[in-house]
Write a protein that holds these residues in place. Structure first.
Motif, PDB file in Angstrom:
ATOM      1  N   ILE A   1      14.184  15.209  -3.300  1.00 23.55           N
ATOM      2  CA  ILE A   1      13.276  14.164  -3.778  1.00 23.55           C
ATOM      3  C   ILE A   1      13.464  12.930  -2.899  1.00 23.55           C
ATOM      4  CG2 ILE A   1      12.649  12.709  -5.736  1.00 23.55           C
ATOM      5  CD1 ILE A   1      14.128  14.813  -7.510  1.00 23.55           C
ATOM      6  N   GLY A   2      12.402  12.456  -2.258  1.00 18.39           N
ATOM      7  CA  GLY A   2      12.569  11.315  -1.354  1.00 18.39           C
ATOM      8  C   GLY A   2      11.364  10.404  -1.324  1.00 18.39           C
ATOM      9  N   HIS A   3      11.193   9.733  -0.211  1.00 16.49           N
ATOM     10  CA  HIS A   3      10.067   8.807  -0.067  1.00 16.49           C
ATOM     11  C   HIS A   3       9.562   8.826   1.362  1.00 16.49           C
ATOM     12  CE1 HIS A   3      12.334   5.670   2.147  1.00 16.49           C
ATOM     13  NE2 HIS A   3      13.346   5.978   1.354  1.00 16.49           N
ATOM     14  N   TRP A   4       8.381   8.257   1.545  1.00 18.87           N
ATOM     15  CA  TRP A   4       7.749   8.145   2.860  1.00 18.87           C
ATOM     16  C   TRP A   4       8.492   7.106   3.694  1.00 18.87           C
ATOM     17  CZ3 TRP A   4       4.894  11.300   5.385  1.00 18.87           C
ATOM     18  CH2 TRP A   4       4.078  10.888   6.453  1.00 18.87           C
ATOM     19  N   GLU A   5       8.109   6.935   4.916  1.00 20.42           N
ATOM     20  CA  GLU A   5       8.811   6.089   5.888  1.00 20.42           C
ATOM     21  C   GLU A   5       9.147   4.708   5.322  1.00 20.42           C
ATOM     22  OE1 GLU A   5       6.082   6.193   9.078  1.00 20.42           O
ATOM     23  OE2 GLU A   5       6.513   8.275   9.594  1.00 20.42           O
ATOM     24  N   GLY A   6      10.440   4.443   5.161  1.00 22.16           N
ATOM     25  CA  GLY A   6      10.895   3.243   4.474  1.00 22.16           C
ATOM     26  C   GLY A   6      10.619   1.947   5.198  1.00 22.16           C
ATOM     27  N   ASP A   7      10.678   1.962   6.526  1.00 20.16           N
ATOM     28  CA  ASP A   7      10.463   0.710   7.258  1.00 20.16           C
ATOM     29  C   ASP A   7       9.058   0.176   7.034  1.00 20.16           C
ATOM     30  OD1 ASP A   7      13.003   0.274   8.801  1.00 20.16           O
ATOM     31  OD2 ASP A   7      12.529   2.297   9.461  1.00 20.16           O
ATOM     32  N   GLY A   8       8.092   1.089   6.879  1.00 23.14           N
ATOM     33  CA  GLY A   8       6.738   0.658   6.567  1.00 23.14           C
ATOM     34  C   GLY A   8       6.626   0.111   5.158  1.00 23.14           C
ATOM     35  N   MET A   9       7.446   0.609   4.239  1.00 26.24           N
ATOM     36  CA  MET A   9       7.390   0.163   2.846  1.00 26.24           C
ATOM     37  C   MET A   9       7.962  -1.236   2.665  1.00 26.24           C
ATOM     38  SD  MET A   9       8.476   3.737   0.983  1.00 26.24           S
ATOM     39  CE  MET A   9       8.287   3.118  -0.688  1.00 26.24           C
ATOM     40  N   VAL A  10       8.861  -1.654   3.561  1.00 21.79           N
ATOM     41  CA  VAL A  10       9.469  -2.986   3.418  1.00 21.79           C
ATOM     42  C   VAL A  10       8.978  -3.955   4.494  1.00 21.79           C
ATOM     43  CG1 VAL A  10      11.530  -2.027   2.344  1.00 21.79           C
ATOM     44  CG2 VAL A  10      11.510  -2.378   4.822  1.00 21.79           C
ATOM     45  N   GLU A  11       7.919  -3.593   5.187  1.00 27.18           N
ATOM     46  CA  GLU A  11       7.457  -4.411   6.312  1.00 27.18           C
ATOM     47  C   GLU A  11       6.972  -5.782   5.863  1.00 27.18           C
ATOM     48  OE1 GLU A  11       2.798  -2.956   6.578  1.00 27.18           O
ATOM     49  OE2 GLU A  11       4.270  -2.119   7.984  1.00 27.18           O
ATOM     50  N   ALA A  12       7.055  -6.717   6.777  1.00 27.50           N
ATOM     51  CA  ALA A  12       6.543  -8.068   6.549  1.00 27.50           C
ATOM     52  C   ALA A  12       5.400  -8.330   7.513  1.00 27.50           C
ATOM     53  CB  ALA A  12       7.659  -9.103   6.763  1.00 27.50           C
ATOM     54  N   GLU A  13       4.305  -8.846   7.008  1.00 28.65           N
ATOM     55  CA  GLU A  13       3.157  -9.223   7.830  1.00 28.65           C
ATOM     56  C   GLU A  13       2.654  -8.050   8.670  1.00 28.65           C
ATOM     57  OE1 GLU A  13       4.561 -12.506  10.083  1.00 28.65           O
ATOM     58  OE2 GLU A  13       4.950 -13.765   8.337  1.00 28.65           O
ATOM     59  N   GLY A  14       2.700  -6.841   8.098  1.00 31.21           N
ATOM     60  CA  GLY A  14       2.206  -5.670   8.797  1.00 31.21           C
ATOM     61  C   GLY A  14       3.090  -5.178   9.915  1.00 31.21           C
ATOM     62  N   ASN A  15       4.291  -5.711  10.023  1.00 26.70           N
ATOM     63  CA  ASN A  15       5.200  -5.323  11.104  1.00 26.70           C
ATOM     64  C   ASN A  15       6.409  -4.607  10.515  1.00 26.70           C
ATOM     65  OD1 ASN A  15       6.881  -5.058  13.292  1.00 26.70           O
ATOM     66  ND2 ASN A  15       6.984  -7.238  13.774  1.00 26.70           N
ATOM     67  N   PRO A  16       6.508  -3.253  10.696  1.00 26.71           N
ATOM     68  CA  PRO A  16       7.626  -2.513  10.109  1.00 26.71           C
ATOM     69  C   PRO A  16       8.975  -2.862  10.712  1.00 26.71           C
ATOM     70  CG  PRO A  16       6.323  -1.103  11.539  1.00 26.71           C
ATOM     71  CD  PRO A  16       5.561  -2.387  11.399  1.00 26.71           C
ATOM     72  N   ARG A  17       8.985  -3.545  11.851  1.00 26.23           N
ATOM     73  CA  ARG A  17      10.263  -3.974  12.430  1.00 26.23           C
ATOM     74  C   ARG A  17      10.739  -5.287  11.816  1.00 26.23           C
ATOM     75  NH1 ARG A  17       9.938  -2.938  18.967  1.00 26.23           N
ATOM     76  NH2 ARG A  17       9.455  -0.708  18.905  1.00 26.23           N
ATOM     77  N   LYS A  18       9.855  -5.927  11.082  1.00 25.58           N
ATOM     78  CA  LYS A  18      10.192  -7.195  10.455  1.00 25.58           C
ATOM     79  C   LYS A  18      10.191  -6.990   8.946  1.00 25.58           C
ATOM     80  CE  LYS A  18       8.668 -12.036  10.147  1.00 25.58           C
ATOM     81  NZ  LYS A  18       7.617 -13.002  10.547  1.00 25.58           N
ATOM     82  N   GLY A  19      11.359  -6.887   8.352  1.00 24.92           N
ATOM     83  CA  GLY A  19      11.447  -6.599   6.937  1.00 24.92           C
ATOM     84  C   GLY A  19      11.238  -7.827   6.071  1.00 24.92           C
ATOM     85  N   ASP A  20      10.541  -7.636   4.955  1.00 29.88           N
ATOM     86  CA  ASP A  20      10.360  -8.695   3.976  1.00 29.88           C
ATOM     87  C   ASP A  20      11.600  -8.740   3.083  1.00 29.88           C
ATOM     88  OD1 ASP A  20       9.688  -9.655   1.212  1.00 29.88           O
ATOM     89  OD2 ASP A  20       7.758 -10.073   2.160  1.00 29.88           O
ATOM     90  N   PRO A  21      12.294  -9.865   2.986  1.00 31.29           N
ATOM     91  CA  PRO A  21      13.538  -9.936   2.205  1.00 31.29           C
ATOM     92  C   PRO A  21      13.385  -9.472   0.758  1.00 31.29           C
ATOM     93  CG  PRO A  21      13.283 -11.909   3.537  1.00 31.29           C
ATOM     94  CD  PRO A  21      12.000 -11.151   3.653  1.00 31.29           C
ATOM     95  N   HIS A  22      12.256  -9.827   0.127  1.00 28.26           N
ATOM     96  CA  HIS A  22      12.046  -9.428  -1.267  1.00 28.26           C
ATOM     97  C   HIS A  22      11.842  -7.917  -1.367  1.00 28.26           C
ATOM     98  CE1 HIS A  22      11.874 -13.573  -2.591  1.00 28.26           C
ATOM     99  NE2 HIS A  22      10.999 -13.837  -1.635  1.00 28.26           N
ATOM    100  N   LYS A  23      11.076  -7.348  -0.452  1.00 32.17           N
ATOM    101  CA  LYS A  23      10.859  -5.906  -0.463  1.00 32.17           C
ATOM    102  C   LYS A  23      12.159  -5.162  -0.166  1.00 32.17           C
ATOM    103  CE  LYS A  23       5.983  -5.997   0.950  1.00 32.17           C
ATOM    104  NZ  LYS A  23       5.029  -5.587   2.014  1.00 32.17           N
ATOM    105  N   ILE A  24      12.954  -5.702   0.729  1.00 31.59           N
ATOM    106  CA  ILE A  24      14.242  -5.076   1.060  1.00 31.59           C
ATOM    107  C   ILE A  24      15.143  -5.053  -0.165  1.00 31.59           C
ATOM    108  CG2 ILE A  24      16.382  -5.403   2.372  1.00 31.59           C
ATOM    109  CD1 ILE A  24      14.633  -6.315   4.720  1.00 31.59           C
TER     110      ILE A  24
END
Length: 398
Positions: A158-181
């Motif tokens: 049981i898992g999830h889809w690509e996590g970096d996209g789920m926590v991205e900030a401003e549409g950039n998966p390399r830039k994580g949103d602190p709240h989403k993280i």
């Protein structure tokens, strides 16, 4: 956390499979509509026909969007929007509903890897993140109970889809949103704790995995989420790495295999302490076409042999990986993917799928689900090129 990498290698048990996702190829989709087949069942039957043991897929209420299940209904019509056909079943109910019921009952499959999106939209919760997890906890508990009623010899991830996209900030998966993280950390903690309790009860055929898709020093999942979980005493059963493609030029088939392997080796070393197991959630070798600005998208039909040779070399390189102490020697490897999708703005397709308007590419299907000893190709490395240097990880998807 870092320890000395082992110098000896135990033989890995590598399980090859295919990821099944949506489809953006109208002509190919029409073939399925004419047959009255949903995409998931059609792909599963094709894999079963080639004696595949492992499959990766989406489990959730948006299956009409992903798999066109509505084509089995009286008023058949193609779905192109996620909300065109949304069912309101629990995860446990989905296990016993079509098309999942038939898939879980197929005798040839022994390992099921599936991503399940947040049940309670936890990542967008505006309240205390912990307050949003009661529904998630209950849903995963019920899902585990439903899976335990199936064949005990089968394994479920049981898992999830690509996590970096789920926590991205401003549409950039390399830039994580602190709240989403922060919410991702509590979400994964919740899920892993549920599965840990199930496993402590004797159900060792159920696992939890997390997936990421960036490996640079600014990668949110790898540099923030997983270290935080370890600090909370949480060890994930498996971590999945979506490594995409490292091919940059039409002539880079051979060295790209070693490039990807080098990047995966780096990832595995960095995962020590975060997880007990590793899987390659997706990789692919795309088609190339001359005079295209981005040669990563197409390839010439005459280069089919080179494409298969690259897949063979990739599998050989994976066999040579060394798992750090504490990581399972069972490694899962999934080809992206069964269908052609991800159409460009000009409607052209990234042709890396096994199934298209001409039907199933049975040789490609065989290549991606068999070991390099069984796929019919010989080892072939370009000794005139320094393949060991690889590619800078930060440039892999630029």
């Amino acid at each position: 956390m870092a320890t000395e990498t082992p110098t000896s290698r135990e033989e890995l048990d590598i399980k090859y499979g295919v990821q099944v996702f949506g489809i953006d190829d109208p002509e190919a989709e029409n073939l399925l509509v004419e047959k009255g087949l949903d995409r998931l069942t059609f792909a599963a039957e094709a894999l079963a026909d080639k004696e595949a043991k492992t499959i990766k897929f989406y489990l959730g209420n948006n299956y009409g969007y992903y798999y066109g299940i509505q084509c089995l209904q009286a008023n058949c019509g193609k779905v192109h929007k996620k909300d065109d056909l949304v069912h309101k079943l629990s995860l446990a109910e989905l296990v016993t509903s079509e098309p999942y019921k038939s898939l879980f009952e197929m005798k040839n499959f022994t390992d099921y890897v599936f991503w399940v999106q947040p049940v309670t939209n936890h990542l967008k919760c505006k309240n205390d993140p912990c307050m949003c997890l009661d529904g998630e906890k209950k849903a995963i508990e019920e899902l585990c109970e439903a899976l335990l009623k199936l064949d005990k010899k089968k394994k479920f991830f049981i898992g999830h889809w690509e996590g970096d996209g789920m926590v991205e900030a401003e549409g950039n998966p390399r830039k994580g949103d602190p709240h989403k993280i922060a919410r991702m950390i509590s979400w994964l903690k919740c899920r892993q704790e549920v599965v840990d309790e199930v496993r402590k009860g004797g159900a060792e055929n159920i696992y939890h995995y997390s997936e990421f898709n960036w490996i640079g020093n600014d990668a949110p999942m790898l540099t923030k989420v997983y270290p935080a979980l370890m600090g909370l005493g949480i060890t994930l059963n498996y971590i999945s790495y979506s490594c995409y493609s490292a091919i940059k030029t039409k002539d880079d088939f051979i060295c790209s295999s070693q490039t990807i392997a080098n990047n995966i080796k780096e990832v595995i070393e960095r995962l020590e302490g975060y997880t007990k197991g590793f899987m390659i959630g997706e990789y692919y070798y795309p088609r190339f076409k001359k005079n295209i600005p981005n040669p990563q998208i197409y390839y010439d039909a005459k280069d089919e042999i080179s494409r298969y040779q690259a897949i063979h070399n990739f599998k050989k390189a994976i066999q040579k990986l060394i798992m750090p102490a504490g990581l399972s020697k069972i490694v899962y490897v999934f080809y992206w993917q069964f269908y052609n999708n991800m159409a460009k703005k000009d409607k052209t397709l990234r042709k890396f799928g096994i199934f298209g308007k001409s039907g199933i590419s049975r040789e490609l299907l065989k290549m991606v689900i068999t070991s390099p000893e069984e796929d019919g190709y010989q080892d072939n490395h370009d000794t005139s090129t320094d393949c060991e240097s690889g590619m800078d990880a930060a440039e892999q998807w630029s």
